[in-house]
Design a protein around this motif. Structure first.
Motif, PDB file in Angstrom:
ATOM      1  N   HIS A 177      57.184  52.917  36.474  1.00 25.26           N
ATOM      2  CA  HIS A 177      55.887  52.384  36.842  1.00 25.26           C
ATOM      3  C   HIS A 177      55.866  51.883  38.278  1.00 25.26           C
ATOM      4  O   HIS A 177      56.908  51.692  38.913  1.00 25.26           O
ATOM      5  CB  HIS A 177      55.506  51.223  35.913  1.00 25.26           C
ATOM      6  CG  HIS A 177      56.387  50.027  36.110  1.00 25.26           C
ATOM      7  ND1 HIS A 177      57.689  49.980  35.659  1.00 25.26           N
ATOM      8  CD2 HIS A 177      56.170  48.838  36.743  1.00 25.26           C
ATOM      9  CE1 HIS A 177      58.236  48.817  35.988  1.00 25.26           C
ATOM     10  NE2 HIS A 177      57.342  48.109  36.651  1.00 25.26           N
ATOM     11  N   ILE A 178      54.658  51.644  38.768  1.00 30.05           N
ATOM     12  CA  ILE A 178      54.413  50.955  40.032  1.00 30.05           C
ATOM     13  C   ILE A 178      53.604  49.707  39.709  1.00 30.05           C
ATOM     14  O   ILE A 178      52.634  49.770  38.944  1.00 30.05           O
ATOM     15  CB  ILE A 178      53.655  51.857  41.019  1.00 30.05           C
ATOM     16  CG1 ILE A 178      54.490  53.092  41.354  1.00 30.05           C
ATOM     17  CG2 ILE A 178      53.306  51.096  42.294  1.00 30.05           C
ATOM     18  CD1 ILE A 178      53.754  54.094  42.232  1.00 30.05           C
ATOM     19  N   LYS A 179      53.973  48.567  40.299  1.00 32.12           N
ATOM     20  CA  LYS A 179      53.340  47.291  39.940  1.00 32.12           C
ATOM     21  C   LYS A 179      52.841  46.567  41.186  1.00 32.12           C
ATOM     22  O   LYS A 179      53.527  46.546  42.212  1.00 32.12           O
ATOM     23  CB  LYS A 179      54.345  46.423  39.187  1.00 32.12           C
ATOM     24  CG  LYS A 179      53.819  45.063  38.771  1.00 32.12           C
ATOM     25  CD  LYS A 179      54.675  44.443  37.678  1.00 32.12           C
ATOM     26  CE  LYS A 179      56.146  44.483  37.980  1.00 32.12           C
ATOM     27  NZ  LYS A 179      56.967  44.009  36.864  1.00 32.12           N
ATOM     28  N   ALA A 180      51.642  45.982  41.066  1.00 32.81           N
ATOM     29  CA  ALA A 180      51.052  45.180  42.135  1.00 32.81           C
ATOM     30  C   ALA A 180      50.751  43.787  41.591  1.00 32.81           C
ATOM     31  O   ALA A 180      50.318  43.639  40.441  1.00 32.81           O
ATOM     32  CB  ALA A 180      49.778  45.830  42.659  1.00 32.81           C
ATOM     33  N   ARG A 181      50.981  42.764  42.435  1.00 33.82           N
ATOM     34  CA  ARG A 181      50.829  41.379  42.000  1.00 33.82           C
ATOM     35  C   ARG A 181      50.311  40.535  43.151  1.00 33.82           C
ATOM     36  O   ARG A 181      50.616  40.799  44.315  1.00 33.82           O
ATOM     37  CB  ARG A 181      52.201  40.834  41.593  1.00 33.82           C
ATOM     38  CG  ARG A 181      52.327  40.387  40.198  1.00 33.82           C
ATOM     39  CD  ARG A 181      53.714  39.932  39.844  1.00 33.82           C
ATOM     40  NE  ARG A 181      54.808  40.395  40.663  1.00 33.82           N
ATOM     41  CZ  ARG A 181      55.981  40.814  40.181  1.00 33.82           C
ATOM     42  NH1 ARG A 181      56.190  40.846  38.880  1.00 33.82           N
ATOM     43  NH2 ARG A 181      56.944  41.190  40.979  1.00 33.82           N
TER      44      ARG A 181
END
Length: 221
Positions: A177-181
């Motif tokens: 996955h790719i995650k943004a926060r």
């Protein structure tokens, strides 16, 4: 008399063995010698069982590196810092879609080098035909959630979103996955910041619950 007969028999046997020795000489007939290494080599094995794709070891090392060393980039105060991050996940529900997680990030530069996050999230499975099963199934996933952040000096809260492709059943999750926060630092002297990360989560679901999926499936015999 008996001694003479015995000596004669021994003499005949000696001549007999000597005459056969020339036929048993391996050097004369080029009898090959083999070692254990030869017998385990491809020439003694059946065709089709000896060739290994040369890309396989490289792929194993690559996937291992991606799993253990997930990159992360943080953007704060007009600058960017890189590091490594790792999350462990525990899910609940038929596909472990209700998940809680713990993540540790090591940022190489900056004031917030050691970051710990505790989170809760939900995985939206984007494949309509997926059904509860003990078999592994693949689907694209959009995950939304949030949680608590601390760098052991400052603390805060954050929302997060990730997108990827998961392979899962009711017990197991494999999720590149790719995650943004975005982290709101509300306790301490730190400032808010944004981060992006990529990697693989391997998680587990329902460790103490038997969902009895097969027994509840009318199509299962």
């Amino acid at each position: 008399m008996s001694n003479k007969i015995l000596i004669a028999l021994l003499f005949i046997l000696l001549i007999h063995n000597t005459s056969y020795s020339q036929y048993l000489d391996s050097s004369e007939y080029n009898v090959p010698s083999y070692s254990l290494k030869d017998f385990t080599s491809s020439k003694f094995l059946k065709p089709g069982n000896t060739e290994i794709n040369p890309a396989l070891p490289a792929a194993i090392w690559l996937w291992s590196a991606i799993y253990f060393f997930n990159p992360i980039v943080t953007f704060q105060n007009g600058g960017a810092n890189v590091g490594l991050t790792k999350e462990i996940s525990l899910g609940f529900g038929y596909f472990g879609e209700y998940r809680i997680g713990a993540e540790y990030s090591l940022i190489f530069k900056g004031n917030q080098k050691n970051q710990l996050r505790l989170s809760a999230k939900y995985d939206y499975l984007l494949k309509d035909s997926i059904q509860p099963s003990n078999m592994l199934q693949g689907t694209t996933v959009l995950s939304l959630g949030g949680g608590y952040f601390t760098d052991f000096t400052d603390s805060g809260i954050f929302p997060e979103a990730s997108f990827g492709y998961s392979i899962r059943n009711d017990k197991f999750l494999f999720y590149p996955h790719i995650k943004a926060r975005y982290t709101f630092v509300n306790h301490g002297s730190g400032t808010n910041f944004f981060d992006l990360s990529a990697g693989i989560i391997i998680g587990f679901a329902n460790p103490f619950i038997d969902l009895k999926i097969r027994r509840n499936d009318p199509n299962f015999n």
